[in-house]
Design a protein around this motif. Sequence first.
Motif, PDB file in Angstrom:
ATOM      1  N   SER A 147      72.520  18.020 210.590  1.00 46.59           N
ATOM      2  CA  SER A 147      71.658  17.144 211.387  1.00 46.59           C
ATOM      3  C   SER A 147      72.015  15.672 211.143  1.00 46.59           C
ATOM      4  O   SER A 147      72.094  14.875 212.081  1.00 46.59           O
ATOM      5  N   LEU A 148      72.263  15.323 209.884  1.00 45.94           N
ATOM      6  CA  LEU A 148      72.659  13.949 209.551  1.00 45.94           C
ATOM      7  C   LEU A 148      74.003  13.587 210.179  1.00 45.94           C
ATOM      8  O   LEU A 148      74.186  12.481 210.688  1.00 45.94           O
ATOM      9  N   ILE A 149      74.942  14.528 210.117  1.00 46.48           N
ATOM     10  CA  ILE A 149      76.273  14.288 210.692  1.00 46.48           C
ATOM     11  C   ILE A 149      76.149  13.973 212.180  1.00 46.48           C
ATOM     12  O   ILE A 149      76.811  13.055 212.691  1.00 46.48           O
ATOM     13  N   ASN A 150      75.288  14.683 212.874  1.00 51.20           N
ATOM     14  CA  ASN A 150      75.079  14.430 214.299  1.00 51.20           C
ATOM     15  C   ASN A 150      74.435  13.068 214.523  1.00 51.20           C
ATOM     16  O   ASN A 150      74.821  12.321 215.430  1.00 51.20           O
ATOM     17  N   GLU A 151      73.448  12.718 213.699  1.00 46.08           N
ATOM     18  CA  GLU A 151      72.780  11.415 213.814  1.00 46.08           C
ATOM     19  C   GLU A 151      73.757  10.271 213.586  1.00 46.08           C
ATOM     20  O   GLU A 151      73.645   9.205 214.197  1.00 46.08           O
ATOM     21  N   MET A 152      74.706  10.488 212.666  1.00 43.10           N
ATOM     22  CA  MET A 152      75.662   9.438 212.315  1.00 43.10           C
ATOM     23  C   MET A 152      76.889   9.445 213.215  1.00 43.10           C
ATOM     24  O   MET A 152      77.846   8.702 212.981  1.00 43.10           O
ATOM     25  N   SER A 153      76.872  10.274 214.234  1.00 46.06           N
ATOM     26  CA  SER A 153      77.975  10.363 215.215  1.00 46.06           C
ATOM     27  C   SER A 153      79.307  10.695 214.564  1.00 46.06           C
ATOM     28  O   SER A 153      80.353  10.155 214.937  1.00 46.06           O
ATOM     29  N   CYS A 154      79.265  11.564 213.554  1.00 46.65           N
ATOM     30  CA  CYS A 154      80.496  11.982 212.883  1.00 46.65           C
ATOM     31  C   CYS A 154      81.047  13.232 213.576  1.00 46.65           C
ATOM     32  O   CYS A 154      81.188  14.305 212.962  1.00 46.65           O
ATOM     33  N   ASP A 155      81.286  13.094 214.863  1.00 52.68           N
ATOM     34  CA  ASP A 155      81.717  14.238 215.672  1.00 52.68           C
ATOM     35  C   ASP A 155      82.999  14.863 215.106  1.00 52.68           C
ATOM     36  O   ASP A 155      83.960  14.161 214.781  1.00 52.68           O
TER      37      ASP A 155
END
Length: 494
Positions: A422-430
């Motif tokens: 969820s954090l990775i998605n929030e941080m745009s770490c696609d």
Amino acid sequence: MEREPTMSEPTKTKYDRQLRIWGEVGQAALENASICLLNCGPTGSEALKNLVLGGIGSVTVVDGSKVEIGDLGNNFMVDKKSVGESKAKTVCAFLQELNDAVRANFVQENPDSLILTDPSFFSQFTLVVATQEHTIIDSKPDHFLDDLRLNNPWPELKRFVETIDLKTPDPIAHKHIPYVVILVKMADEWAKTHSSNLPSTREEKREFKDLVKSKMVSMDEDNYKEAVEATFKVFAPRGISKEIQDIIDDRYAEVGSNSSAFWVMVAALKEFISNEGDGEAPLEGSMPDMTSSTEHYINLQKIYHTKAEDDCLSMEQRVKDILAKVGRDPSSISKQTIKSFCKNARKLKVCRYRTIEDEFSNPSAAELQKCLASEDYSSAIGFYILLRAVDRFAATYKNFPGQFDGGDREEDASRLRAIAVSLINEMSCDGYELPEELCNEMCRFGAAELHVVAAFIGGIASQEVIKLITKQFVPMLGTFVFNGIDHNSQSLTL
């Protein structure tokens, strides 16, 4: 008014090794500083230990917890006798034993409660390890040109150089002309025969070196060899660097009654450069060793020292005038502080930090992508994401992942991974795939603090505190991540 740093001989002996690094001014800054530590776990306790041994003025520990059996395995500042006692009190007693010149205080209260009920409590301290701007007088760069002004000599230096004849028939005298004199003369000779005052192109620099070599009478003249090796000091541009120009043009250089001593001195520096300095910062006044007759070297030292003293006096007067103009005591910034500022005027630094809130709510996308694209940073960015995920996990489930022996470690790992994704998605770490072993490792150690790692991180923390207090050396920027498994570390400026 600031106290001039004075130090007794026993104190000098006690702190001899560190005085060689940051000097009496830096040590005085430490001894006048007060540090507040929130929660005295092993890492924080180790950080305070180093500061207490270094002679910090006072420390205050804020911690409402009691010493538990588990603390005995990772905190060397508690023992069996202290189990059940106040952790803050126990740690302070240990710290006091290390250095009786340091005042160790404690507050038996949860830091969160104290912040909410009495935030003004923290205003009494020099540092609670949270800042958004830091100014550095002595940044101690690894490589920096000597301030010899070979490309821009002042009248007294010019007059001295003119008294020495490079064509002297005495071979001994010729071998003992200091390279400062040789290069000032060569720069003057170059300017008379070239349209450019200083060599700038590669060809011109080679030609200038050949000009210096041509003045050698024999191949064993070390002073001329030194002159050839030091020709790059002539090629350096005159005036101040862009970094110093940016500092004197900073909006904080427009000082008022609440401006810090640093910015008052920057304002004085700006005036000095435009007037007495003729485009240059105050002269540092020191000289490197060089092949020279004793008479020439001593005379040069006097010329450089006198110029530096005169520049410092001019700066001192400008500082006093500025302080009076903004309604402050003209003597409130000490002579020693101004002298240190003048000596390091070419090495000033201003570090501006993002708040933790900014980092958490709006991390730098560009920095994240750079880290994700680098193998060297892949582990650090993974742990960074997981450490943030652990905070959310603890807030949601009221314990840390893998913290309890009876818990389901696999279930905790699954929950932690879901939060991390969820954090990775929030941080745009696609496209970033969090390594499964990192999640498992985070749960395996169950929020434990190993003393060896705490000691290492505590040492780094105390080092950064000393940088901030003494205003020497440049502190780390960003979030520091240490990987105890691979024994490497990175600083992430997110």
